[in-house]
Structure formats: structure tokens, C-alpha cells
Design a protein around this motif. Structure first.
Motif, PDB file in Angstrom:
ATOM      1  N   GLU A   1       1.346  -1.125   0.595  1.00 14.26           N
ATOM      2  CA  GLU A   1      -0.782   0.360   0.080  1.00 14.26           C
ATOM      3  C   GLU A   1       0.976   1.382   0.562  1.00 14.26           C
ATOM      4  N   ALA A   2       1.988   1.480   0.848  1.00 21.77           N
ATOM      5  CA  ALA A   2       2.357   2.788   1.251  1.00 21.77           C
ATOM      6  C   ALA A   2       3.613   2.545  -0.580  1.00 21.77           C
ATOM      7  N   ALA A   3       3.857   1.630  -1.285  1.00 22.36           N
ATOM      8  CA  ALA A   3       4.271   1.404  -2.439  1.00 22.36           C
ATOM      9  C   ALA A   3       3.681   2.106  -3.750  1.00 22.36           C
ATOM     10  N   ASP A   4       2.578   2.016  -3.387  1.00 19.89           N
ATOM     11  CA  ASP A   4       1.751   2.428  -4.642  1.00 19.89           C
ATOM     12  C   ASP A   4       1.040   3.680  -3.731  1.00 19.89           C
ATOM     13  N   ASP A   5       1.504   4.311  -3.031  1.00 22.38           N
ATOM     14  CA  ASP A   5       0.397   5.335  -2.748  1.00 22.38           C
ATOM     15  C   ASP A   5       2.300   6.911  -3.192  1.00 22.38           C
ATOM     16  N   ILE A   6       3.434   5.968  -2.891  1.00 20.44           N
ATOM     17  CA  ILE A   6       4.832   7.043  -3.346  1.00 20.44           C
ATOM     18  C   ILE A   6       4.663   6.681  -4.607  1.00 20.44           C
ATOM     19  N   SER A   7       4.652   5.733  -5.630  1.00 19.87           N
ATOM     20  CA  SER A   7       5.067   5.846  -7.036  1.00 19.87           C
ATOM     21  C   SER A   7       4.748   6.782  -7.661  1.00 19.87           C
ATOM     22  N   TYR A   8       2.006   6.951  -7.516  1.00 22.05           N
ATOM     23  CA  TYR A   8       1.520   7.043  -7.984  1.00 22.05           C
ATOM     24  C   TYR A   8       1.531   8.400  -8.225  1.00 22.05           C
ATOM     25  N   CYS A   9       1.297   9.380  -6.616  1.00 16.09           N
ATOM     26  CA  CYS A   9       1.193  10.308  -5.938  1.00 16.09           C
ATOM     27  C   CYS A   9       2.248  11.232  -6.788  1.00 16.09           C
ATOM     28  N   ILE A  10       3.786  10.619  -7.312  1.00 12.42           N
ATOM     29  CA  ILE A  10       4.749  11.878  -7.871  1.00 12.42           C
ATOM     30  C   ILE A  10       4.380  11.143  -9.902  1.00 12.42           C
ATOM     31  N   ALA A  11       3.832  10.536  -9.961  1.00 11.74           N
ATOM     32  CA  ALA A  11       3.679  10.150 -10.982  1.00 11.74           C
ATOM     33  C   ALA A  11       2.519  10.974 -11.965  1.00 11.74           C
ATOM     34  N   ASP A  12       1.829  11.049 -11.290  1.00 14.52           N
ATOM     35  CA  ASP A  12       0.832  11.277 -11.666  1.00 14.52           C
ATOM     36  C   ASP A  12       1.096  13.342 -12.629  1.00 14.52           C
ATOM     37  N   LEU A  13       1.772  13.892 -11.705  1.00 21.95           N
ATOM     38  CA  LEU A  13       2.106  14.975 -11.939  1.00 21.95           C
ATOM     39  C   LEU A  13       2.600  15.467 -12.701  1.00 21.95           C
ATOM     40  N   GLU A  14       4.496  13.964 -12.717  1.00 22.98           N
ATOM     41  CA  GLU A  14       4.951  14.170 -14.162  1.00 22.98           C
ATOM     42  C   GLU A  14       4.109  14.017 -15.332  1.00 22.98           C
ATOM     43  N   ASP A  15       3.381  12.585 -15.360  1.00 22.31           N
ATOM     44  CA  ASP A  15       2.820  12.598 -16.859  1.00 22.31           C
ATOM     45  C   ASP A  15       2.190  13.928 -17.399  1.00 22.31           C
ATOM     46  N   ALA A  16       1.368  14.393 -16.049  1.00 27.39           N
ATOM     47  CA  ALA A  16       0.637  15.670 -16.527  1.00 27.39           C
ATOM     48  C   ALA A  16       1.214  16.939 -16.801  1.00 27.39           C
ATOM     49  N   VAL A  17       3.008  16.777 -16.435  1.00 22.84           N
ATOM     50  CA  VAL A  17       3.570  17.911 -16.986  1.00 22.84           C
ATOM     51  C   VAL A  17       3.945  17.646 -18.434  1.00 22.84           C
ATOM     52  N   ASP A  18       4.646  16.355 -18.500  1.00 24.36           N
ATOM     53  CA  ASP A  18       4.796  15.612 -19.356  1.00 24.36           C
ATOM     54  C   ASP A  18       4.375  15.807 -21.122  1.00 24.36           C
ATOM     55  N   ARG A  19       3.295  15.596 -20.230  1.00 31.07           N
ATOM     56  CA  ARG A  19       1.879  15.654 -21.755  1.00 31.07           C
ATOM     57  C   ARG A  19       1.341  17.218 -21.591  1.00 31.07           C
ATOM     58  N   ARG A  20       2.186  18.474 -21.551  1.00 38.70           N
ATOM     59  CA  ARG A  20       1.697  19.318 -21.086  1.00 38.70           C
ATOM     60  C   ARG A  20      -0.199  19.957 -20.885  1.00 38.70           C
ATOM     61  N   ILE A  21      -0.798  19.435 -20.056  1.00 37.82           N
ATOM     62  CA  ILE A  21      -1.347  19.180 -19.107  1.00 37.82           C
ATOM     63  C   ILE A  21      -1.307  20.495 -18.029  1.00 37.82           C
TER      64      ILE A  21
END
Length: 454
Positions: free
Chosen positions: A230-250
Motif C-alpha cells: 500500500e505504501a509503495a503504491d501511494d509513493i509511486s502514483y502521487c509523484i508519477a501522475d503530476l510528472e506525466d501531466a507536465v510531460d503531456r503539457r496538461i
């Protein structure tokens, strides 16, 4: 305690192996399993496209796996030597992380909502068409179990009941993030902080009871390795979602930085942002590495500090549930993602497309739920070519694996069911949910277009 919780035993007996070898066999079975491969065609947040840097469910799960490994290594370094088989401990955590999303339907949590909404509208009229009788006193419980589709519960069903991976007992239990079972009256048991979650379907209750008895877990209590996953999932997706948003120019990096500074003015957040902006490697590599390192340390320290309660499965919080600076930043990341990413038109457009496709596929296939059991049995036997011409074509599109699981479940009366007719129909609904939830995002869109004649 770990010698009982992490064992080489399986539900179906297998030639004796030592513990490490048994968990290595689990790894091989999981990595080669079709549900894991399908994750590459399931959306994490953004529509799947040719830009490979944007995460799919598979790449997200691989990141969760690596984070789980880091947490596990820190925990094992802090625990007394020899209290657990290190290789088996890490194997189980890594594979639980890799499998944590396999039960998610197309379009993730939004897909769960769509399926539950469709069921709430259709389950009663379909029941009447198929059974044509007054529901038993047990039906309210079964109905509630079917209405609340949950990817966590589907994960356990997928790897055991549908794909028969015959994983070790500890590996199965490490998948059960919310070990709740539907109680009499249609309510989920209230245990240790996760009473609102649905983690075990009625169909898998006997399996989970067997796991609990053989592993020594009290009803409703988590396996300790679930906390790490559970902790590993929380750590990974919270950072990744924002990184992808910037990468996609959202959103732009400057918009993200402004939002993070405005949401948290602490020295810790300020240092994270300033150091990331000044890094030669770029903002996200530094930000992700530093925050992940601090969160991994926090999760491992909490696990060791609360070790006794966690071993008993009764610790009532997530490992990152506290007011440490890194944990607060994680919550800020979730808030910013909800405000700036998940409600953007590009994301909502994907969800609207998924809404139409999922409901369209479910509605078309619902004719297989509307027919009486003897008529459905004729389809199974290859009969009824003329009067069942449409249903027969839909039936032929169902997965053989799912049909085999259905037939096994209804082959003999189950004493847990008050009515054998309801037993058959319950598993027929599960059959449709298994089929649709197992589709990838792209496949459900293609199926909808085929069924719509587009």
C-alpha cells in the motif's frame, strides 16, 4: 511469526519446495500471467498514445514493485537477523506490488463506478427476467456483493479463481488490501480502519477464510506485507501522475511549482522544490528521488516501530499515515493532482468515452443474464442455434477460462446459498463482470464499436 505468515504452502498441494524456491516459482507464474501483460494496455491517468514516456498501469506497477523492494530492504535491515527469510519476504512484496492493479477494470476507478452504476440500474429487472420468482432472504446480501465491483477484490479472484496460479498462501494474502467480507444484512465488517472498503467478494470468502486459518490471521486483519504494498503504491502514483501531466503539457512546470508552494509553505517543501529546480538532472528526477527516499524511510520506520500490531494485522493506519513533512507533501501532491489534472478536459474526455463503451458492452451482453438457467445451459451445450441466434454469438465471444470458472462454481450445490437458482445466477453475473473487467481500455472500445456497428 513470519514462519507462519510466509510459507511455501499452497491451496492446492505442490511438490515440497523450500520457502525461497516456492516464492521464486510465484514470481515466474506472476510475471508470465496474461493479466499482468494486459496492464500495458490499461490507462494510468492519461489516454494511451504513442508517447511511451507516459505511464500505463504496467509501468506504474513496475515502479510500485521497485519502491516496495526498497521499503522491504530497509525493514529487513532494521529487524532482528533471521526473523524472516529475506529473499521470500522481498519476493512476496514485489509480486504483490506488481499485481496490485490487475483486478482494475478498463478505465480504472472510473470504470468501477460505471460498472457499479450499471448494475444498480439493471440487476433487479434482469433477476426477474431470469428467475421470475421472489428473491430469497439471502438475496439482499448477494445483490450488494454484486453491486459493489471493486478492483482489489477482483485481483484475488483473478489470480486464483480464474487463472489458477496456485500461489503460496502468503502471496495470496499479501494481495488482500482490504480484507473485508460481506456480512449478513448486506454490510461490510468494520475492522481496523478499512470498513468502508470491499476487499473480498462472496465468491472468494471460503478462500480467504482458508488463508486466515492456515496463516493465523484473525478475520478482517491484513497480512503484514499488505502495508508495504500500500505504501509503495501511494509513493509511486502521487509523484508519477503530476510528472506525466507536465510531460503531456496538461500543466506547465511553473504552474505546478506555484500550486505546490501555495498549498504548503513549509521549509521541507520549499527545499524540495528549490533543490529540484536547481538540479542539473532536471526537476522531476531530483524531486522524485529525494521525496521517495524520505517516504521509503518513513514507511520502513513506521513498520518497524509498529511491528507487533502489524504482525497481528491490527494496525489501523497506513504506514504513511502521520504528520511527518514527507507524508504531508504526499497529501499535497494528491490534492494538486485532483485540482489541476483529473478534472482537465483531456482526462474527462477519456472517461466519457469509457463510460459509453463500458455501459454499451454491458447492456449488449446483458441478454445472457436475462435468459433462464435452462436456456443458458443450452448455450453451454451448443444447442439453440435458431431461437438463440444472437445470444449464441455473444456467448462465443466469452473467455473459455471464465466459462470454465463459472461451470466449476455451479457444478454442485453450495451450502452457503439459500437457493440453487440464485447460486447459478450469481456466478453468471460474475461471469459477465469477469469478462468485461478483464478487458483492456483499447479492447473495450473496439468491442463497443463492433457491437454498435460503427
Amino acid at each position: 511469526m513470519y514462519s507462519q505468515l510466509i510459507t511455501a504452502q499452497r491451496i492446492t498441494p505442490w511438490p515440497d519446495d523450500n520457502l525461497l524456491e516456492a516464492t521464486e516459482q510465484d514470481r515466474a507464474r506472476i510475471v508470465q500471467a496474461a493479466p499482468v501483460r494486459r496492464l500495458q494496455q490499461k490507462t494510468q491517468v492519461f489516454p494511451l498514445d504513442v508517447k511511451a514516456s507516459v505511464r500505463s498501469r504496467l509501468t506504474h506497477s513496475l515502479e510500485v514493485q521497485e519502491t516496495g523492494r526498497q521499503i522491504s530492504r530497509r525493514i529487513l535491515a532494521a529487524l532482528p537477523a533471521g526473523c524472516a527469510c529475506e529473499g521470500a519476504f522481498i519476493n512476496l512484496v514485489e509480486m504483490a506490488c506488481l499485481l496490485h492493479d490487475v483486478g482494475n477494470p478498463p478505465f480504472g476507478h472510473f470504470g468501477e463506478q460505471v460498472m457499479s452504476q450499471w448494475l444498480s440500474e439493471m440487476i433487479d429487472p434482469l433477476y426477474q427476467q431470469a428467475l421470475g420468482s421472489t428473491p430469497s432472504s439471502q438475496w439482499a446480501q448477494l445483490r450488494q456483493d454484486l453491486l459493489l465491483f471493486d478492483g482489489n477484490a477482483q485481483s484475488l479472484r483473478l489470480v486464483h479463481s480464474l487463472h489458477g496460479l496456485n500461489l503460496t498462501l502468503g502471496q495470496l494474502a499479501a494481495l488482500c488490501k482490504y480484507p473485508q467480507q460481506l456480512q449478513v444484512g448486506g454490510r461490510y465488517g468494520q475492522h481496523h480502519g478499512w470498513g468502508s472498503k470491499r476487499g473480498i467478494f462472496f465468491s472468494e470468502q471460503p478462500l480467504y477464510r482458508a488463508l486466515g486459518q492456515r496463516l493465523g490471521l484473525a478475520p478482517g486483519c491484513r497480512h503484514p506485507l499488505v502495508y508495504i504494498m500500500e505504501a509503495a503504491d501511494d509513493i509511486s502514483y502521487c509523484i508519477a501522475d503530476l510528472e506525466d501531466a507536465v510531460d503531456r503539457r496538461i500543466l506547465t512546470l511553473s504552474e505546478l511549482i506555484t500550486a505546490l508552494r501555495g498549498a504548503d509553505e513549509s521549509d521541507y517543501m520549499g527545499a524540495l522544490l528549490d533543490q529540484g529546480l536547481g538540479s542539473d538532472r532536471g526537476f522531476f528526477p531530483h524531486f522524485r528521488q529525494q521525496l521517495t527516499r524520505d517516504l521509503v524511510t518513513l514507511a520502513a520506520d513506521t513498520y518497524v516501530r509498529e511491528h507487533q500490531a502489524i504482525l497481528l494485522g491490527s494496525y489501523p493506519h497506513a504506514l504513511l499515515h502521520n504528520q511527518a513533512p514527507a507524508a504531508r507533501v504526499l497529501e499535497i501532491l494528491k490534492q494538486v493532482a485532483r485540482q489541476l489534472v483529473f478534472m482537465r478536459p483531456e482526462v474527462e474526455a477519456l472517461e466519457l468515452e469509457g463510460y459509453a463503451a463500458l455501459r454499451g458492452v454491458l447492456s449488449t451482453y446483458s441478454c445472457l443474464l436475462a435468459i433462464p438457467a435452462p436456456t443458458f445451459a443450452r448455450l453451454l451445450a451448443g444447442e439453440g442455434n435458431h431461437e438463440l441466434f444472437f445470444a449464441r454469438r455473444l456467448y462465443h465471444r466469452l473467455s473459455t477460462r471464465h466459462l470454465n470458472a463459472y461451470q466449476l462454481a455451479v457444478a454442485h450445490p453450495d451450502p452457503r446459498f439459500a437457493c440453487q437458482q440464485e447460486q447459478e445466477w450469481y456466478y453468471r453475473v460474475r461471469l459477465l463482470l469477469d469478462y468485461v473487467s478483464g478487458m483492456t481500455d483499447t479492447y473495450v472500445l473496439e468491442e463497443f464499436r463492433l457491437l454498435s456497428g460503427i
